[in-house]
Design a protein around this motif. Sequence first.
Motif, short mmCIF file in Angstrom:
data_model
loop_
_atom_site.label_atom_id
_atom_site.label_comp_id
_atom_site.label_asym_id
_atom_site.label_seq_id
_atom_site.Cartn_x
_atom_site.Cartn_y
_atom_site.Cartn_z
N ILE A 174 0.79 -1.00 -0.01
CA ILE A 174 0.02 -0.13 0.14
C ILE A 174 0.94 1.12 0.08
N ARG A 175 0.37 2.23 -0.68
CA ARG A 175 1.31 3.52 -0.77
C ARG A 175 0.35 4.62 -0.43
N VAL A 176 0.82 5.59 0.38
CA VAL A 176 0.15 6.50 1.07
C VAL A 176 1.02 7.92 0.71
N ALA A 186 -0.22 6.35 6.99
CA ALA A 186 0.39 5.12 6.88
C ALA A 186 0.38 4.14 8.00
N LEU A 187 0.75 4.72 9.11
CA LEU A 187 1.17 4.25 10.61
C LEU A 187 -0.40 3.52 10.90
N ALA A 188 -1.64 4.71 10.87
CA ALA A 188 -3.00 4.25 11.04
C ALA A 188 -3.48 2.98 10.29
N GLY A 202 -2.11 5.78 -10.27
CA GLY A 202 -1.99 4.72 -9.77
C GLY A 202 -0.52 4.28 -8.92
N PHE A 203 -0.04 5.29 -8.77
CA PHE A 203 1.41 5.17 -7.93
C PHE A 203 1.00 5.07 -6.64
N ALA A 204 0.02 5.77 -6.24
CA ALA A 204 -0.34 5.62 -4.65
C ALA A 204 -1.75 5.24 -4.72
#
Length: 257
Positions: free
Chosen positions: A118-120, A189-191, A174-176
């Motif tokens: 997953i990318r944020v 990202a941590l959540a 679609g990169f993220a």
Amino acid sequence: MTTQDLQIELRGAVALVRLARPAKRNALNDALILAIRDAFMAFPDSVRAAVVAGEGEHFCAGLDLSEIRERDAGEGMHHSRMWHAALQEVQYGRVPVIAALHGAVVGGGLELAAACHIRVADESAFYALPEGSRGIFVGGGGSVRIPRLVGVARMTDMMLTGRVYDAAEGERAGFAQYLVPRGEALARALALAERVAQNAPLTNYALMHALPRIAEQPADQGYLTEALMSAIVQSAPEAKDRVRAFLEGRAAKVSKS
């Protein structure tokens, strides 16, 4: 697990892996790539998800060109395969990995991000593959992973022309999967990692290891692989407990919020 250029912090069930070369815009050298490999191989059993982030103003500006040396074809191939082995530990390791992207996500940095699940990205992120203009070719798995995110034609354009995508364009391409305000990528990202860590480990493992392979199989093989994975995952005691909790009204139902 912590080195000069790679900082690892355990936050309960989540491991925060932070590139720590801000003066170099977190450019990747061999030592850092090997440290990433070793870190993902050495997570304790308590870790159920990981976040990859970068210190300073950028996620990662790619390969550290100051450390490039001349190699013959054989040496170049082995060097590339070393990168492949390291990023394989990110994509096909034991836990799901979420990338927190900001600033430069360029070259090898984009290859690293593409190895995550997953990318944020925050609004400062931008994406590029400058290898084409520098007379080199991607060597960290980018030619395999990046087209799966954005397509062969888009990657070809980036390498031929040096095109740069900003954060909004990158999210649409679609990169993220997530786009958040500037400075908020790591928190989101941590959540997400904390949420992912609550899943049954065998389900997460199937999503990481089986799903991408099923997507590449012919339909009849994919259906069989799916059936086998479905049977294995649902046979786990934790899966049975979770289904029972749902049927007995003890588990939350899906909602829009």
